[in-house]
Enzyme design. Sequence first.
Site, PDB file in Angstrom:
ATOM      1  N   CYS A 208     -41.839  86.132   5.938  1.00 51.05           N
ATOM      2  CA  CYS A 208     -40.433  85.772   6.033  1.00 51.05           C
ATOM      3  C   CYS A 208     -39.971  85.865   7.491  1.00 51.05           C
ATOM      4  CB  CYS A 208     -39.607  86.658   5.089  1.00 51.05           C
ATOM      5  SG  CYS A 208     -37.916  86.097   4.821  1.00 51.05           S
ATOM      6  N   ILE A 209     -38.962  86.682   7.796  1.00 47.71           N
ATOM      7  CA  ILE A 209     -38.455  86.829   9.156  1.00 47.71           C
ATOM      8  C   ILE A 209     -39.271  87.829   9.970  1.00 47.71           C
ATOM      9  CG2 ILE A 209     -36.785  88.635   8.564  1.00 47.71           C
ATOM     10  CD1 ILE A 209     -36.231  85.718  11.086  1.00 47.71           C
TER      11      ILE A 209
END
Length: 225
Positions: free
Chosen positions: A136-137
């Site tokens: 994800c991030i």
Amino acid sequence: MGKRVALVLAGCGVFDGSEIHEASAALVHLSRAGAEVKIFAPNTEQRDVVNHLKGSPTEEKRNVLVESARLARGNIQDLAELKAAEFDAVIFPGGFGVAKNLCSWAVDGKNCTVNEHVNSTLQAFHSAKKPIGLCCISPVLAAKVFPGCEVTVGQDKNVDGRFPDAETASAIAELGCKHICKNVNESHVDKANKIVTTCAFMCKAPLHEIFDGIGTMVQEVLKLA
């Protein structure tokens, strides 16, 4: 004997902590592979607390380690106590907590600072040539700490409206790193740095596709361990 893997959390809940589905997916895939997992989180106050029903911040104060203990079923340690020598790999699930509590990307973007214990953990595993998995991030942590590394957060354009945060890829490139475009069910392996990344919820995709993508990341991390 199974690989020893440290999992680092950033709270509990997508908007101010770790993304619960991503953390759970990583744990399921690690379990299936026979890995021995220990969970860690920094003992620090959250940047904010978000009402997940309304999507708005509250006046509450919460602790990242205490909130992460919800996901760990209470079996968790302070990240300051993590010793890379005792593990074969480390994995960071995503969620806004990564960009708020593990670093300041949510506020400062590519000019962010990284939590001292997160930074030292990443540096310790990298120096020991042990694999680092991020989804994800979370790949922005690697981009900030290891200039020149290769990561993916999905696509660098908002393909079919499925990658609304595609500009993150440009910020990663501005840090001197190489962004590799990948689909949600894929991961990218930076063999030189032993960094494995997958986009997870950076893509608007069905949950099972995100689960499968995290599975490829876990598999590649364990291959490198």
